[in-house]
Each structure stands twice: as structure tokens, then as C-alpha cells.
Enzyme design. Structure first.
Site, PDB file in Angstrom:
ATOM      1  N   GLU A   1      -5.206  -8.293  -0.547  1.00 50.64           N
ATOM      2  CA  GLU A   1      -5.903  -8.177   0.782  1.00 50.64           C
ATOM      3  C   GLU A   1      -7.479  -7.980   0.246  1.00 50.64           C
ATOM      4  O   GLU A   1      -7.668  -7.208  -0.446  1.00 50.64           O
ATOM      5  CB  GLU A   1      -5.377  -6.988   1.555  1.00 50.64           C
ATOM      6  CG  GLU A   1      -4.045  -7.365   2.062  1.00 50.64           C
ATOM      7  CD  GLU A   1      -3.522  -6.067   3.048  1.00 50.64           C
ATOM      8  OE1 GLU A   1      -4.446  -5.496   3.615  1.00 50.64           O
ATOM      9  OE2 GLU A   1      -2.511  -5.917   3.151  1.00 50.64           O
TER      10      GLU A   1
ATOM     11  N   GLU B   1       0.922  -0.989   0.025  1.00 55.85           N
ATOM     12  CA  GLU B   1      -0.072   0.124  -0.012  1.00 55.85           C
ATOM     13  C   GLU B   1       0.839   1.382  -0.174  1.00 55.85           C
ATOM     14  O   GLU B   1       0.683   2.102   0.690  1.00 55.85           O
ATOM     15  CB  GLU B   1      -0.872  -0.044   1.135  1.00 55.85           C
ATOM     16  CG  GLU B   1      -1.984  -1.116   1.054  1.00 55.85           C
ATOM     17  CD  GLU B   1      -3.095  -1.024   2.194  1.00 55.85           C
ATOM     18  OE1 GLU B   1      -3.091  -0.148   3.269  1.00 55.85           O
ATOM     19  OE2 GLU B   1      -3.968  -1.735   2.248  1.00 55.85           O
TER      20      GLU B   1
HETATM   21  O1  AHR Z   1      -5.422  -5.834   7.110  1.00 58.45           O
HETATM   22  C1  AHR Z   1      -5.082  -4.836   7.759  1.00 58.45           C
HETATM   23  C2  AHR Z   1      -4.394  -3.604   6.950  1.00 58.45           C
HETATM   24  O2  AHR Z   1      -5.230  -3.372   6.037  1.00 58.45           O
HETATM   25  C3  AHR Z   1      -3.130  -4.064   6.272  1.00 58.45           C
HETATM   26  O3  AHR Z   1      -1.836  -4.095   7.272  1.00 58.45           O
HETATM   27  C4  AHR Z   1      -3.132  -2.869   5.274  1.00 58.45           C
HETATM   28  O4  AHR Z   1      -2.111  -3.616   4.064  1.00 58.45           O
HETATM   29  C5  AHR Z   1      -4.469  -2.673   4.913  1.00 58.45           C
HETATM   30  O5  AHR Z   1      -4.796  -1.216   4.967  1.00 58.45           O
END
Ligand code: AHR
Length: 510
Positions: free
Chosen positions: A305, A173
Site C-alpha cells: 500500500e 497491518e
Molecule cells: O487504504 C486505506 C487503508 O489504509 C487500508 O485499509 C489500510 O491497510 C491502511 O491503513
């Protein structure tokens, strides 16, 4: 009852489903790693301190790969802190999650754990505060046979053979203002280019994931320009763009968090649409750069994610959702409900239908989102465990295009959206077509008419997850409150409101 019609044709193939789409993600936040994965004091701990009860549930889940160690955490993480004698490892302050990191679980332990749960490793390197050179040292440690400082260090640390980790994420990110070492798209594209070059110099066979847009909502102004600019810097050096997305359906549940209130529980059918649009837009940006560079290579998507933010406060007009259990503040252990499970289904269906471009996806954060666990207690299957494990088990083969006519629901933001969603996977070897189907209506059941263009078709199994109380969830005390049921096969396939369904057909073709 309303009707939907699904037409499938054996010749209308989207592509082969890459099993890595059924991967997961873990990060040392709260009790996830220290407490629920690694916990030498736990009754179920094995000789390395890993919880056997949690490992068993991971094995049953069928997660193909597990991404580690972050997440936000990796952007300030020094991988060298996590190797060598455990009692000599430095204790650090983790600025991302404002917690103490003891470094007892490092690369060596993670690799052992991932092997034990039967999954492949996916490692992320630090490109926030870290450097391309450090990333290349990390590969030297994990993938080189021996004869260099870092590969010999791995041997000294008790691991003679290289791990041969093939999938690597170039940071996390990096477009997020919350990220340690956040970067502009150009800065990040440049460091990703350099890291890829140095990492591939050590191991040319690795696959690399560059950070794409970490969200597609309006709170994220760099989307989708970020993806174009990053790829203009590093197109030929990387293989995938990563995307992240967490969906909420209850503005109350996310008040005061970083998540924007985009949907309500009446908008559930929008989520697949939103996600598909996100994937299409980023693929369009990638293909634009492909054209610009006259490249032969296609950049695919690693959706590394994705998650659903549960809610016990959701209300729907005219419906009596009384079964609520408010989770302990700050801990989501208590649960994922039936709505969450059905949304998981909708997201997994989206990935299957996009399998020509989405090659990897990681459910975040698998503990507790899919496996509930307490550091001083046991572990259990969340409702969401079922759609995930069923798709991981049955989505083997090629995805067929779903010709679907579904009743629609008028939603905010995306207008009329079909509330029946399906994905179909044909396994030629076993002669089985599996249809995954969600009904995202809060109120209406639907009869599904299926037309499968094969010579012989027989529905032999219908598995369903549904409950009169959509907020019902499992817990340590009542771990089987919500479980899938086998539905008797009759001449009608009924998909009740808020239900997840797996339909399995024996088929033959000439
Ligand atoms: O999953 C929690 C967080 O969410 C992760 O660390 C990040 O990559 C995302 O913003």
C-alpha cells in the site's frame, strides 16, 4: 538555470525490475467497489455488472496485479460470505469502515474482474478475526483442482477451473491499533507461521507476504522491532514483508486524520529519502534474522500500500497557486493535482532504484487515486495516471545505478536533499534506455546533462507532465486539464520546477 548531471553505465546494474512493482490495491471503501467497479445499474455495466469505462482505464494503466479485498476490511472479513448465489449472500456490518457490506463482490467476481482488466490477482486472508484453517480453506477453494468440499463448491459456483492465485498476503497491518484482531509482533508471527504452513499444505507453490511495519513515522512505536520479531517466528515460511506508507505534504489537509504531519510542500525531496530509509531499515531487520537463522533465503519487500494524500490548501511562499478546487468532504473523487503526480513519480523512481529488494508494490487506492469515477457518472484519468502508466509501460529491463549530481534543497528533518531524482531502465532487447526524472523544486528549473556510457546514444523522446499551476487537476467536466506533453528534442534537456519527465534513448553497445 541550475544544472544537474546524470551518469549511467551499462555495466552498473542494480537488478531486473520486477513488473509487479506496478501493481495496485482496491478495497470496498465508499464507492470504490460498489459504485465504481461493480454497478449493474450503470450505463456502462457489462453482463456481470462491472463498469466498462473503469475497466478500460484500468487496462490502459498497465497495473500488473491488483491486491484485494483489504486493507483494514480484510481483518474482519469472512471470505465465505462472498461466494454462492448473490441473493443469498449475507449482508454484514463492516466494523473497519463502519459501512454495510452486501458481499455482492466476492472472490469469484474479483477474479473475473481482475482477468478482464488484464492483471494478476493478489489476495489477502483474514488473520485478524480469521484463523489459519479458514485461510487454508480459501486456498482450497481457489487453487485446488476438485474432489474436496471447497474446490467442488467453486465448481458448483460456476468456476470449473481453479484460479491458481499465487500471491497471498497474510493479513493486513496487524501492528495497527485500528485493526480488528490487532496482535503483538510475537502473536502475529506465530499465526503467520501457522497460516503459511496450512496454506502451503494445500498449495506448495504460493508466495506469501507477512505483515511488516505498516508505517515508519514516530506515531508508530513498534517500528522496526516488529519486523524482527515477526520474522523470528516465521522467516522460513514467508517470502516477503509488506510495508505501507501514505505521504502528505500539507499539515492542513490531514488535520484530524490518523496521518502524522511530517512534511510540508517545501519538503517534497524528502519523500524518496524517507521511503528509501524505510525500505533499508526493514531489509536490515530481515537480514539480521537471516543471519540469526543461518538461512540461505532472503526476504524481500512487498510495498503493498502506498499513496499520496492530495491537498488543495498547500501554499508556497512567493508563489501564486491560484487554481484550487476543494474536493467534496470525505470524497477524494475531485482529484489529484500536479504535485501529486510528481510525487508519484518520485515514489516509482524509488522503487526502481530499490529493485534488488522491492519486488511488488501496490498503489493504494487506485480508484480514486489514479482513476477518478462517480457511481452516477463517468470516469477519468487523474494526473497521477500518467506517471504510473508510463513507468508500467517503459520500465522493462534492468535498472541502472544513477550517478547523479543534483542541486539540493535544505529540508526539515532530512537536511540537504537533491531535488532532481532519476531512475534508469535499460532494455537490452529493444536497445532503449528510459530515464524517469522528477524535479521536486517548487521554484527552480534545471538543465540535465546526461552522460550515458554506451557506444551510441540518441535521445528520441521526451514526455513531460508540468503545469504553471501545480494545484491543477482533472475532473469529469475537464478530464484533460492536465495531460503529458511531448517536448521537442533540442541540445538541452530542461526539467521545469515540479515536473515529471520520461526521457527515452536509443543506445547500442559492443
Ligand atoms: O487504504 C486505506 C487503508 O489504509 C487500508 O485499509 C489500510 O491497510 C491502511 O491503513
Amino acid at each position: 538555470m541550475n544544472k544537474a548531471k546524470l551518469k549511467l553505465d551499462k555495466d552498473f546494474v542494480i537488478g531486473k525490475v520486477d513488473k509487479r512493482v506496478f501493481s495496485t490495491f482496491i478495497e470496498p471503501i465508499g464507492d470504490i467497489v460498489y459504485g465504481n467497479i461493480y454497478n449493474p445499474e450503470h450505463l456502462c455495466a457489462d453482463e456481470q455488472g462491472f463498469r466498462k469505462d473503469v475497466m478500460e482505464l484500468m487496462q490502459g494503466l498497465g497495473s500488473t496485479a491488483v491486491r484485494y479485498p483489504g486493507g483494514n476490511f480484510v481483518s474482519g472479513y469472512n471470505w465465505r460470505d462472498g461466494i454462492g448465489p448473490v441473493d443469498k449472500r449475507p449482508v454484514r456490518y463492516d466494523k473497519a469502515w463502519k459501512r454495510i457490506e452486501t458481499n455482492q463482490m466476492g472472490i469469484d467476481e474479483y477474479t473475473d474482474w481482475v482477468n478482464k482488466v488484464g492483471a494478476e490477482p493478489i489476495l489477502a486472508v483474514n488473520l485478524g478475526t480469521g484463523t489459519p484453517e479458514e485461510a487454508s480453506f480459501e486456498i482450497e477453494y481457489t487453487n485446488m483442482e476438485g474432489g474436496t468440499y471447497f474446490s467442488d463448491l467453486r465448481k458448483v459456483n460456476g468456476h470449473d477451473n481453479p484460479y491458481n492465485i499465487k500471491m497471498w498476503c497474510l493479513g493486513n497491518e496487524m501492528d495497527g491499533t485500528w485493526q480488528m484482531g490487532e496482535k503483538t509482533a510475537k502473536e502475529y508471527g506465530r499465526i503467520a507461521y501457522e497460516a503459511a504452513k496450512q496454506m502451503r499444505a494445500v498449495d506448495p507453490d504460493i508466495e506469501l507476504v507477512a505483515c511488516g511495519s505498516c508505517a515508519n513515522d514516530k506515531s508508530h512505536p513498534s517500528y522496526p522491532e516488529w519486523d524482527r520479531v515477526v520474522l523470528e517466528e516465521c522467516y522460513e515460511n514467508v517470502d516477503y514483508l509488506s510495508l505501507h506508507r501514505y505521504y502528505s505534504y500539507d499539515p492542513e489537509a490531514i488535520k484530524g486524520t490518523m496521518f502524522p504531519a511530517q512534511f510540508t510542500v517545501e519538503d517534497l525531496p524528502c519523500i524518496a529519502k524517507d521511503m528509501s530509509q524505510f525500505i533499508d531499515t526493514v531489509c536490515a531487520a530481515a537480514d539480521y534474522v537471516k543471519g540469526l537463522k543461518y538461512s540461505d533465503k532472503t526476504i524481500n519487500i512487498c510495498f503493498d500500500e502506498w499513496g499520496v494524500i492530495s491537498s488543495q490548501t498547500a501554499k508556497a511562499e512567493g508563489l501564486d497557486w491560484t487554481e484550487r478546487k476543494l474536493p467534496e468532504m470525505g470524497k477524494r473523487i475531485e482529484g489529484m493535482n500536479v504535485i501529486d503526480a510528481v510525487l508519484f513519480g518520485s515514489i516509482l523512481i524509488t522503487f526502481i532504484n530499490k529493485c534488488d529488494r522491492v519486488k511488488i508494490a501496490c498503489q493504494s487506492i487506485v480508484i480514486p487515486s489514479v482513476i477518478g469515477a462517480k457511481p452516477d457518472g463517468g470516469a477519468f484519468k487523474q494526473t497521477t495516471y500518467y506517471p504510473f502508466s508510463q513507468v508500467a509501460q517503459y520500465a522493462e529491463g534492468v535498472a541502472l545505478r544513477s550517478g547523479l549530481q543534483s542541486p539540493t534543497k535544505l529540508t526539515d528533518g532530512y537536511g540537504e536533499q537533491p531535488y532532481i531524482q532519476t531512475a534508469a531502465v535499460y532494455n537490452e532487447e529493444s536497445g532503449i534506455v528510459t530515464v524517469f526524472a522528477t524535479n521536486l523544486s517548487l521554484r527552480d528549473g534545471v538543465v540535465l546533462e546526461e552522460v550515458l556510457q554506451f557506444d551510441h546514444v540518441e535521445l528520441f523522446e521526451h514526455i513531460q507532465l508540468h503545469d504553471e499551476q501545480p494545484l491543477a487537476m482533472n475532473s469529469l467536466e475537464n478530464s484533460e486539464r492536465v495531460v503529458p506533453k511531448i517536448i521537442e528534442i533540442t541540445d538541452k534537456v530542461v526539467l521545469p520546477p515540479l515536473s515529471w519527465n520520461v526521457l527515452r534513448y536509443k543506445v547500442s553497445k559492443n
